[in-house]
Scaffold this active site. Structure first.
Site, PDB file in Angstrom:
ATOM      1  N   ARG A 153       0.877  -1.180   0.000  1.00  0.00           N
ATOM      2  CA  ARG A 153       0.000   0.000   0.000  1.00  0.00           C
ATOM      3  C   ARG A 153       0.907   1.220   0.000  1.00  0.00           C
ATOM      4  O   ARG A 153       1.777   1.353   0.869  1.00  0.00           O
ATOM      5  CB  ARG A 153      -0.913   0.007   1.222  1.00  0.00           C
ATOM      6  CG  ARG A 153      -1.660   1.336   1.397  1.00  0.00           C
ATOM      7  CD  ARG A 153      -2.746   1.270   2.450  1.00  0.00           C
ATOM      8  NE  ARG A 153      -3.864   0.442   2.011  1.00  0.00           N
ATOM      9  CZ  ARG A 153      -5.062   0.441   2.582  1.00  0.00           C
ATOM     10  NH1 ARG A 153      -5.310   1.236   3.619  1.00  0.00           N
ATOM     11  NH2 ARG A 153      -6.020  -0.347   2.134  1.00  0.00           N
TER      12      ARG A 153
ATOM     13  N   HIS B  11      -7.685   0.346  -6.173  1.00  0.00           N
ATOM     14  CA  HIS B  11      -7.798  -0.525  -4.999  1.00  0.00           C
ATOM     15  C   HIS B  11      -8.395  -1.856  -5.477  1.00  0.00           C
ATOM     16  O   HIS B  11      -9.523  -2.207  -5.135  1.00  0.00           O
ATOM     17  CB  HIS B  11      -8.679   0.140  -3.949  1.00  0.00           C
ATOM     18  CG  HIS B  11      -8.533  -0.442  -2.575  1.00  0.00           C
ATOM     19  ND1 HIS B  11      -7.675  -1.493  -2.270  1.00  0.00           N
ATOM     20  CD2 HIS B  11      -9.147  -0.116  -1.394  1.00  0.00           C
ATOM     21  CE1 HIS B  11      -7.783  -1.779  -0.994  1.00  0.00           C
ATOM     22  NE2 HIS B  11      -8.650  -0.964  -0.441  1.00  0.00           N
TER      23      HIS B  11
ATOM     24  N   GLN C  35      -9.948  -4.495  -3.009  1.00  0.00           N
ATOM     25  CA  GLN C  35     -11.296  -4.135  -2.547  1.00  0.00           C
ATOM     26  C   GLN C  35     -12.341  -4.574  -3.565  1.00  0.00           C
ATOM     27  O   GLN C  35     -13.392  -5.121  -3.218  1.00  0.00           O
ATOM     28  CB  GLN C  35     -11.383  -2.623  -2.328  1.00  0.00           C
ATOM     29  CG  GLN C  35     -12.757  -2.141  -1.891  1.00  0.00           C
ATOM     30  CD  GLN C  35     -13.150  -2.659  -0.514  1.00  0.00           C
ATOM     31  OE1 GLN C  35     -12.433  -2.478   0.447  1.00  0.00           O
ATOM     32  NE2 GLN C  35     -14.303  -3.307  -0.428  1.00  0.00           N
TER      33      GLN C  35
ATOM     34  N   ASP D 161     -18.210   5.585  -0.367  1.00  0.00           N
ATOM     35  CA  ASP D 161     -16.882   5.630   0.254  1.00  0.00           C
ATOM     36  C   ASP D 161     -16.758   6.984   0.949  1.00  0.00           C
ATOM     37  O   ASP D 161     -17.573   7.892   0.731  1.00  0.00           O
ATOM     38  CB  ASP D 161     -15.786   5.457  -0.812  1.00  0.00           C
ATOM     39  CG  ASP D 161     -14.392   5.256  -0.209  1.00  0.00           C
ATOM     40  OD1 ASP D 161     -14.277   5.117   1.028  1.00  0.00           O
ATOM     41  OD2 ASP D 161     -13.411   5.242  -0.980  1.00  0.00           O
TER      42      ASP D 161
ATOM     43  N   CYS E 267     -16.864   0.496   1.339  1.00  0.00           N
ATOM     44  CA  CYS E 267     -15.589  -0.214   1.518  1.00  0.00           C
ATOM     45  C   CYS E 267     -15.018  -0.061   2.915  1.00  0.00           C
ATOM     46  O   CYS E 267     -14.136  -0.824   3.303  1.00  0.00           O
ATOM     47  CB  CYS E 267     -14.592   0.240   0.467  1.00  0.00           C
ATOM     48  SG  CYS E 267     -14.245   2.010   0.534  1.00  0.00           S
TER      49      CYS E 267
ATOM     50  N   ARG F 249     -13.005  -9.451   2.223  1.00  0.00           N
ATOM     51  CA  ARG F 249     -11.615  -9.088   1.924  1.00  0.00           C
ATOM     52  C   ARG F 249     -10.698 -10.290   2.190  1.00  0.00           C
ATOM     53  O   ARG F 249      -9.775 -10.570   1.435  1.00  0.00           O
ATOM     54  CB  ARG F 249     -11.172  -7.899   2.789  1.00  0.00           C
ATOM     55  CG  ARG F 249     -11.966  -6.608   2.599  1.00  0.00           C
ATOM     56  CD  ARG F 249     -11.815  -6.051   1.207  1.00  0.00           C
ATOM     57  NE  ARG F 249     -10.421  -5.895   0.827  1.00  0.00           N
ATOM     58  CZ  ARG F 249      -9.650  -4.842   1.156  1.00  0.00           C
ATOM     59  NH1 ARG F 249     -10.177  -3.839   1.814  1.00  0.00           N
ATOM     60  NH2 ARG F 249      -8.386  -4.774   0.771  1.00  0.00           N
TER      61      ARG F 249
HETATM   62  N1   CP Z   1     -11.312  -0.728   2.660  1.00  0.00           N
HETATM   63  C1   CP Z   1     -10.004  -0.696   3.062  1.00  0.00           C
HETATM   64  O1   CP Z   1      -9.063  -0.797   2.242  1.00  0.00           O
HETATM   65  O2   CP Z   1      -9.833  -0.624   4.392  1.00  0.00           O
HETATM   66  P1   CP Z   1      -8.435  -0.349   5.113  1.00  0.00           P
HETATM   67  O3   CP Z   1      -7.965   1.033   4.695  1.00  0.00           O
HETATM   68  O4   CP Z   1      -8.727  -0.451   6.575  1.00  0.00           O
HETATM   69  O5   CP Z   1      -7.441  -1.390   4.665  1.00  0.00           O
END
Ligand code: CP
Length: 297
Positions: A106, A133, A136, A215, A255, A283
């Protein structure tokens, strides 16, 4: 023609639609088998998980999923790596590739993740960049398939900020027969090249939709413009009024993390039409299926 197995999962377009559906079906098998069945697909394999940004769902689900598949998660924070002292992404990639079987990352820079992948000799998985992402989106597809049985022909209305989550949802939807409509105000909309229908009208977007998706309005990196974003996006709140323009069976997705009262009201987030908590759980299953696919085949 035989399908070439992808090395990386960066923008989500590396996996064909048919293979995505197979992967989602496998994720469902893994869900059904949990926690009774211990996995062995990653036995003897270590997976690096480099998080330069905060995460709850992505980091923990990758860590737990790797352990459940018999592998060893190696969780790394950018601030604790020589990356933070100027070692290049390229050299970091070369070195990690000598130690681990895959790299989950990330980052605040999509370009850095692409560069990491270009210099890696092991699969690289995008765990969120400002552009995409894709992990997700895998869980989103699994949630839709759980609820509706078949992805093909579904319509999802994404309402709010046209961001990385919306972009990845559009990519995944276009590969699997899900129509994605993104309702966002001017200045917050996705680029026209994205495989989604774009509109400024949230009520038109949710009409006939099988799922409404939201979101946060202030994503990581947007903090400086938070007040302006809240004002601009206020008409795009997912609430009872917006739901009244959708079908009775329409589900609500998000999400997470959510800000109840901001982009979604608490009664909707915690209400009976919310699929949000299954979506969060997925997830884990979807990423286990992804790791199996990339590392075992
Ligand atoms: N939806 C998501 O990626 O959550 P986090 O940022 O907690 O990983």
């Amino acid at each position: 023609m035989t399908e070439t197995r992808p090395r990386h999962f960066i923008d989500g377009g590396e996996i064909s639609g048919g293979r995505l559906v197979t992967l989602i079906d496998r994720a469902e098998e893994l869900r059904a088998g949990r926690p009774q069945e211990g996995g062995s697909a990653l036995t003897g394999k270590s997976i690096a998980m480099l998080f330069e940004k905060p995460s709850t769902r992505t980091r923990i689900s990758f860590e737990v999923g790797t352990a459940e598949l018999g592998g060893h998660p190696v969780v790394l924070r950018g601030s604790e790596m020589q990356l933070s002292r100027g070692e290049s992404v390229e050299d970091t990639s070369r070195v990690l590739s000598r130690f681990v079987a895959a790299i989950v990352i990330r980052s605040g820079s999509h370009e850095n993740v692409v560069s990491l992948a270009e210099h890696a000799s092991v699969p690289v998985i995008n765990a969120l960049t400002p552009l995409y992402h894709p992990c997700q989106a895998l869980a989103d597809l699994q949630t839709l398939k759980q609820r509706f049985g078949d992805l093909n022909g579904l319509k999802v209305a994404y309402v709010g900020d046209g961001n990385n989550v919306a972009r990845s949802l559009a990519v995944a939807g276009s590969l699997t027969g899900v129509e994605v409509v993104v309702a966002a105000p001017s200045g917050y909309q996705l680029e026209s090249e994205v495989p989604a229908r774009l509109t400024e009208d949230p009520i038109e977007a949710v009409s006939g939709a099988d799922a409404i998706y939201g979101d946060v309005w202030v994503s990581m990196g947007d903090e400086e413009s938070a007040a302006q974003r809240r004002a601009d996006l206020a008409p795009y709140r997912i609430d009872g009024h917006l739901l009244s323009h959708a079908k009775h069976e329409t589900i609500v997705m998000h999400c997470l993390p959510a800000h109840p009262g901001e982009e979604i009201t608490a009664d909707v987030l915690y209400g009976e039409r919310s699929a949000v908590w299954d979506q969060a759980e997925n997830r884990l299953h979807a990423q286990k299926a992804l790791l199996e696919y990339l590392l075992v085949g």
